[in-house]
Design a protein around this motif. Structure first.
Motif, mmCIF file in Angstrom:
data_model
loop_
_atom_site.group_PDB
_atom_site.id
_atom_site.type_symbol
_atom_site.label_atom_id
_atom_site.label_comp_id
_atom_site.label_asym_id
_atom_site.label_seq_id
_atom_site.Cartn_x
_atom_site.Cartn_y
_atom_site.Cartn_z
ATOM 1 N N ASP A 165 22.104 -50.194 9.468
ATOM 2 C CA ASP A 165 23.228 -49.268 9.572
ATOM 3 C C ASP A 165 23.358 -48.348 8.364
ATOM 4 O O ASP A 165 23.454 -47.140 8.503
ATOM 5 C CB ASP A 165 24.540 -50.003 9.852
ATOM 6 N N ILE B 216 20.054 -52.804 15.539
ATOM 7 C CA ILE B 216 21.116 -51.823 15.397
ATOM 8 C C ILE B 216 20.690 -50.731 14.425
ATOM 9 O O ILE B 216 20.294 -51.028 13.291
ATOM 10 C CB ILE B 216 22.414 -52.491 14.880
ATOM 11 N N GLY B 217 20.749 -49.475 14.866
ATOM 12 C CA GLY B 217 20.546 -48.343 13.971
ATOM 13 C C GLY B 217 19.100 -48.065 13.634
ATOM 14 O O GLY B 217 18.208 -48.132 14.481
ATOM 15 N N ASP B 218 18.855 -47.757 12.369
ATOM 16 C CA ASP B 218 17.562 -47.265 11.882
ATOM 17 C C ASP B 218 16.601 -48.422 11.633
ATOM 18 O O ASP B 218 16.357 -48.826 10.496
ATOM 19 C CB ASP B 218 17.792 -46.451 10.604
ATOM 20 N N LYS C 84 21.423 -42.916 15.288
ATOM 21 C CA LYS C 84 20.063 -43.448 15.099
ATOM 22 C C LYS C 84 19.877 -44.691 15.966
ATOM 23 O O LYS C 84 20.666 -45.633 15.893
ATOM 24 C CB LYS C 84 19.809 -43.788 13.638
ATOM 25 N N TRP C 85 18.812 -44.644 16.760
ATOM 26 C CA TRP C 85 18.471 -45.766 17.631
ATOM 27 C C TRP C 85 17.270 -46.513 17.063
ATOM 28 O O TRP C 85 16.386 -45.909 16.445
ATOM 29 C CB TRP C 85 18.080 -45.247 19.014
ATOM 30 N N PRO C 86 17.184 -47.798 17.298
ATOM 31 C CA PRO C 86 15.962 -48.534 16.933
ATOM 32 C C PRO C 86 14.754 -47.975 17.689
ATOM 33 O O PRO C 86 14.879 -47.498 18.823
ATOM 34 C CB PRO C 86 16.261 -49.963 17.395
ATOM 35 N N THR D 294 12.732 -49.931 12.839
ATOM 36 C CA THR D 294 11.456 -49.660 13.486
ATOM 37 C C THR D 294 10.644 -50.941 13.518
ATOM 38 O O THR D 294 10.489 -51.603 12.482
ATOM 39 C CB THR D 294 10.666 -48.571 12.730
ATOM 40 N N LEU E 71 19.392 -52.936 22.183
ATOM 41 C CA LEU E 71 19.168 -51.947 21.132
ATOM 42 C C LEU E 71 20.438 -51.107 21.053
ATOM 43 O O LEU E 71 20.913 -50.596 22.068
ATOM 44 C CB LEU E 71 17.971 -51.054 21.470
ATOM 45 N N TYR E 72 20.982 -50.982 19.849
ATOM 46 C CA TYR E 72 22.244 -50.285 19.679
ATOM 47 C C TYR E 72 22.091 -49.142 18.688
ATOM 48 O O TYR E 72 21.475 -49.305 17.634
ATOM 49 C CB TYR E 72 23.312 -51.240 19.135
ATOM 50 N N PRO E 73 22.705 -47.986 18.995
ATOM 51 C CA PRO E 73 22.669 -46.890 18.023
ATOM 52 C C PRO E 73 23.706 -47.116 16.927
ATOM 53 O O PRO E 73 24.686 -47.832 17.118
ATOM 54 C CB PRO E 73 23.063 -45.677 18.876
#
Length: 183
Positions: free
Chosen positions: A55, A35-37, A18-20, A39, A12-14
């Motif tokens: 992203d 990656i990013g937003d 924003k993190w997943p 859910t 999981l990458y910010p």
């Protein structure tokens, strides 16, 4: 099978803070990348070598949906997010880009769904097909080809066969989670 095992998640990458967010009952294969937003909802599963890149907009995946091996999910910068409902199946090596897949949508292996396209509840895009930007697959419609075109409307009985895939993958994800956890 114990569906209450702890989640096993891949990388999981910010992105820009924003993190997943992954529901504890979801399965993210160790070689997937979120990656990013992004859910991922309850009981959903993202398989090996998938890339979900939220992203420049967001990706939302509902409950019990399966994103099979090698699939790429992305968004369109600032304009279109990607929304995937509950009990959705996305076959191996699909490309899902800045579109909406409503509950029970089915995307076959190697298919592509492009910007602003919509697959309504129970709609099916056949393997290898390309749904062009802005096109809409209606409820229970089967589309195929490149560009994809309506082939026919499925009966509830015909569509029921597709509905067995999501629960199968929830069960299979629990088995993978247990195997990876050494149980």
């Amino acid at each position: 099978m114990d569906h209450n095992l702890p989640a096993v998640t891949g990388p999981l990458y910010p992105f820009e803070g924003k993190w997943p967010i992954v529901h504890p009952t979801a399965f993210i294969a160790p070689t997937a990348a979120l990656i990013g937003d992004v859910t991922v909802g309850e009981g959903s599963n993202v398989w090996y070598h998938c890339v979900l890149r939220g992203d420049t907009n967001f990706i939302r995946i509902g409950a019990r949906s399966n994103i099979q091996d090698g699939t790429i999910i992305h968004v369109n910068a600032g304009r279109q997010s990607t929304r995937i409902g509950d009990d959705v199946t996305i076959g191996h090596a699909a490309i899902i880009h800045a579109c909406t897949l409503e509950d029970r949508a089915f995307v076959g292996m190697g298919a592509t769904v492009l910007d602003d396209a919509l697959i309504e509840e129970g709609g099916v895009l056949a393997a290898g097909s390309v749904l062009p930007p802005g096109k809409r697959i209606g409820r229970l419609e089967l589309w195929m080809g490149n560009p994809a075109k309506l082939v026919r409307v499925l009966t509830e009985e015909q569509r029921a066969g597709f509905d067995r895939t999501a629960p199968h993958y929830v069960e299979l994800a629990a088995r993978h989670r247990a195997s990876l956890a050494g149980r």
